[in-house]
Design an enzyme around this catalytic site. Structure first.
Site, short mmCIF file in Angstrom:
data_model
loop_
_atom_site.label_atom_id
_atom_site.label_comp_id
_atom_site.label_asym_id
_atom_site.label_seq_id
_atom_site.Cartn_x
_atom_site.Cartn_y
_atom_site.Cartn_z
N SER A 130 22.40 -32.70 -6.72
CA SER A 130 23.01 -32.47 -8.03
C SER A 130 24.05 -31.36 -8.02
O SER A 130 23.89 -30.34 -7.33
CB SER A 130 21.91 -32.10 -9.02
OG SER A 130 22.46 -31.61 -10.22
N GLU A 132 24.25 -29.33 -10.22
CA GLU A 132 23.57 -28.14 -10.74
C GLU A 132 23.30 -27.13 -9.62
O GLU A 132 23.08 -25.95 -9.88
CB GLU A 132 22.25 -28.53 -11.41
CG GLU A 132 22.42 -29.29 -12.71
CD GLU A 132 22.82 -28.42 -13.89
OE1 GLU A 132 22.51 -27.22 -13.88
OE2 GLU A 132 23.48 -28.95 -14.82
N TYR A 154 15.23 -26.36 -11.78
CA TYR A 154 15.64 -27.71 -11.38
C TYR A 154 16.62 -27.61 -10.21
O TYR A 154 16.49 -28.29 -9.19
CB TYR A 154 16.30 -28.41 -12.58
CG TYR A 154 17.07 -29.67 -12.24
CD1 TYR A 154 16.45 -30.92 -12.27
CD2 TYR A 154 18.43 -29.63 -11.90
CE1 TYR A 154 17.14 -32.09 -11.97
CE2 TYR A 154 19.13 -30.78 -11.59
CZ TYR A 154 18.50 -32.01 -11.63
OH TYR A 154 19.19 -33.15 -11.32
P1 NAP Z 1 16.18 -40.18 -15.10
O1 NAP Z 1 16.79 -41.22 -15.98
O2 NAP Z 1 15.60 -38.97 -15.75
O3 NAP Z 1 15.06 -40.88 -14.21
C1 NAP Z 1 14.13 -40.13 -13.48
C2 NAP Z 1 13.20 -41.10 -12.79
O4 NAP Z 1 12.28 -40.34 -11.99
C3 NAP Z 1 12.36 -41.95 -13.74
O5 NAP Z 1 12.29 -43.25 -13.24
C4 NAP Z 1 10.98 -41.29 -13.66
O6 NAP Z 1 9.91 -42.19 -13.86
C5 NAP Z 1 10.98 -40.86 -12.20
N1 NAP Z 1 9.98 -39.84 -11.89
C6 NAP Z 1 9.83 -38.62 -12.47
N2 NAP Z 1 8.81 -37.96 -11.90
C7 NAP Z 1 8.30 -38.78 -10.94
C8 NAP Z 1 7.23 -38.67 -10.01
N3 NAP Z 1 6.46 -37.58 -9.96
N4 NAP Z 1 7.00 -39.71 -9.18
C9 NAP Z 1 7.76 -40.83 -9.23
N5 NAP Z 1 8.77 -41.00 -10.09
C10 NAP Z 1 9.04 -39.98 -10.94
O7 NAP Z 1 17.24 -39.66 -14.01
P2 NAP Z 1 18.70 -40.26 -13.66
O8 NAP Z 1 19.67 -39.74 -14.65
O9 NAP Z 1 18.59 -41.71 -13.42
O10 NAP Z 1 19.02 -39.51 -12.28
C11 NAP Z 1 18.67 -40.07 -11.03
C12 NAP Z 1 18.64 -38.98 -9.98
O11 NAP Z 1 19.92 -38.36 -9.89
C13 NAP Z 1 17.66 -37.84 -10.29
O12 NAP Z 1 17.11 -37.38 -9.07
C14 NAP Z 1 18.52 -36.78 -10.89
O13 NAP Z 1 17.97 -35.48 -10.72
C15 NAP Z 1 19.79 -36.97 -10.09
N6 NAP Z 1 21.00 -36.53 -10.76
C16 NAP Z 1 21.33 -37.09 -11.94
C17 NAP Z 1 22.48 -36.67 -12.58
C18 NAP Z 1 22.91 -37.28 -13.89
O14 NAP Z 1 23.86 -36.80 -14.47
N7 NAP Z 1 22.28 -38.34 -14.34
C19 NAP Z 1 23.28 -35.70 -11.99
C20 NAP Z 1 22.91 -35.15 -10.77
C21 NAP Z 1 21.77 -35.59 -10.15
P3 NAP Z 1 9.13 -42.38 -15.27
O15 NAP Z 1 9.81 -43.51 -15.96
O16 NAP Z 1 7.74 -42.71 -14.86
O17 NAP Z 1 9.25 -41.09 -16.02
#
Ligand code: NAP
Length: 330
Positions: A130, A132, A154
């Site tokens: 990220s 971040e 985070y």
């Molecule tokens: P998101 O919509 O918040 O999805 C997070 C996912 O992680 C959900 O499917 C959640 O499952 C799962 N999860 C959480 N805790 C878990 C655990 N203990 N074991 C297994 N699964 C777990 O995130 P996103 O926006 O799609 O982002 C995808 C990735 O990119 C993440 O790693 C995020 O940190 C990274 N990222 C995102 C952004 C952004 O702007 N979107 C930017 C930089 C990095 P549940 O449905 O069960 O909660």
């Protein structure tokens, strides 16, 4: 790779997981996803958006469940998208954030390493790092070589996962790549995130369902792209001969005020000042500064560039939220 490639996605119920599953299905992959709990309410969403996806129960904090999921899906590619992804909550849930976003990455890497050591074909690995991680930015724009300075639990955990991915690549020869993803949004972004909070509120205000919108610091600036474009970059990274790390960003920065201008403008409101309140309660304990990504390496090596502009993204989200508010489900 077998005739029909197989991929395992952790975090398949999340914003990026759903877009990535759609992309891989369209490319002819067998898609597998890791899902938490026996009765995960988002299972129906995965089945509706990515029909044919095979789900495996598991949790990033539970190594045996990851080993089982990897061996059952026999993946060519593993995408680790699961995380505790609410930056603002990570000050309250620091330990959980560390378990999932830091140690959880090691667990997935170990499961993939075991599989790669025992199965001739092995699997390639992608880690969702990220922007971040750059927090108190040490240079503008930020690139792959920029010194991290994380400003939230985070981000600290993401730095650990990022460097562990590099370490497994260098120490174990794994094909492990990391995308340093700048903010990316979509109509599938949960409403707890500020972009979706805004587009949903703008939709509701335009329909007379809400009076005002309360936000924190309106001068926060971010490099915002469309999630559908970002998952394409993840896939491109795993098609490279050599694993590597790439900044994925638009290279343009916008403030929340810009976002409000586009969103309210789209529903015919030019002056939104009386509709938005600022509340210090929504300010973060330590704010990341100007995050602006330099994705020239991704452009040159992967041939990746974002297709959806900032204004198109905001309008797409407002349109979705107007339709949803006008015809609520259930
Ligand atoms: P998101 O919509 O918040 O999805 C997070 C996912 O992680 C959900 O499917 C959640 O499952 C799962 N999860 C959480 N805790 C878990 C655990 N203990 N074991 C297994 N699964 C777990 O995130 P996103 O926006 O799609 O982002 C995808 C990735 O990119 C993440 O790693 C995020 O940190 C990274 N990222 C995102 C952004 C952004 O702007 N979107 C930017 C930089 C990095 P549940 O449905 O069960 O909660």
């Amino acid at each position: 790779m077998s005739a029909r490639p197989s991929a395992l996605i952790t975090g398949i119920t999340g914003q990026d997981g759903l877009y990535l599953a759609e992309l891989l299905l369209a490319k002819g992959y067998d898609v597998h996803g890791l899902i938490r709990g026996k009765n995960n309410a988002k299972q129906a969403l995965v089945e509706a958006i990515a029909p044919g996806t095979v789900l495996h129960n598991g949790d990033l904090t539970d190594l045996p469940s990851l080993v089982r999921a990897v061996y059952a899906s026999r993946p060519d590619e593993v995408y680790n998208l699961a995380s505790m992804s609410y930056v603002a909550n990570s000050w309250e849930s620091t330990q959980l954030t560390t378990e999932v976003n830091a140690k959880g990455v090691v667990n997935v890497l170990e499961a993939v390493r075991l599989y790669t050591d025992t199965e001739p074909q092995g699997a390639r690995f992608f880690q969702a790092s990220s922007s971040e991680m750059f927090g108190k930015v040490q240079e503008v724009p930020q690139r792959e070589t920029t010194l991290p300075w994380p400003r939230s639990p985070y981000a600290v955990a993401k730095v650990f996962g990022h460097h562990m991915t590099i370490n497994y690549r260098e120490s174990h020869g794994m094909h492990a790549s990391s995308g340093i993803l700048f903010n990316h949004e979509s109509p599938r972004r949960p409403v707890d995130f500020v972009t979706r909070k805004i587009t949903r509120a703008v939709a509701r205000i335009s329909l007379g369902l809400q009076d005002v919108l309360t936000l924190g610091n309106l001068d926060v600036e971010r490099d915002w792209g469309f999630a559908g474009d970002y998952v394409e970059a993840m896939w491109m990274m795993l098609q490279q001969e050599e694993a590597d790390d790439y900044v994925i960003a638009t290279g343009q920065t916008h403030s929340l005020r810009d976002l409000l201008d586009v969103a309210f403008g789209h529903v015919g409101v030019d002056d939104w000042s009386h509709l938005v309140r600022q509340d210090p309660a929504f300010f973060r304990p330590a704010e990341a500064n100007l995050t602006l990504g330099d994705a020239s390496k991704a452009r040159e090596v992967l041939g990746w560039k974002p297709k959806v502009t900032f204004a198109e993204l905001v309008r797409m989200m407002v349109d979705h939220d107007v339709a949803e508010a006008a015809h609520p489900i259930g």
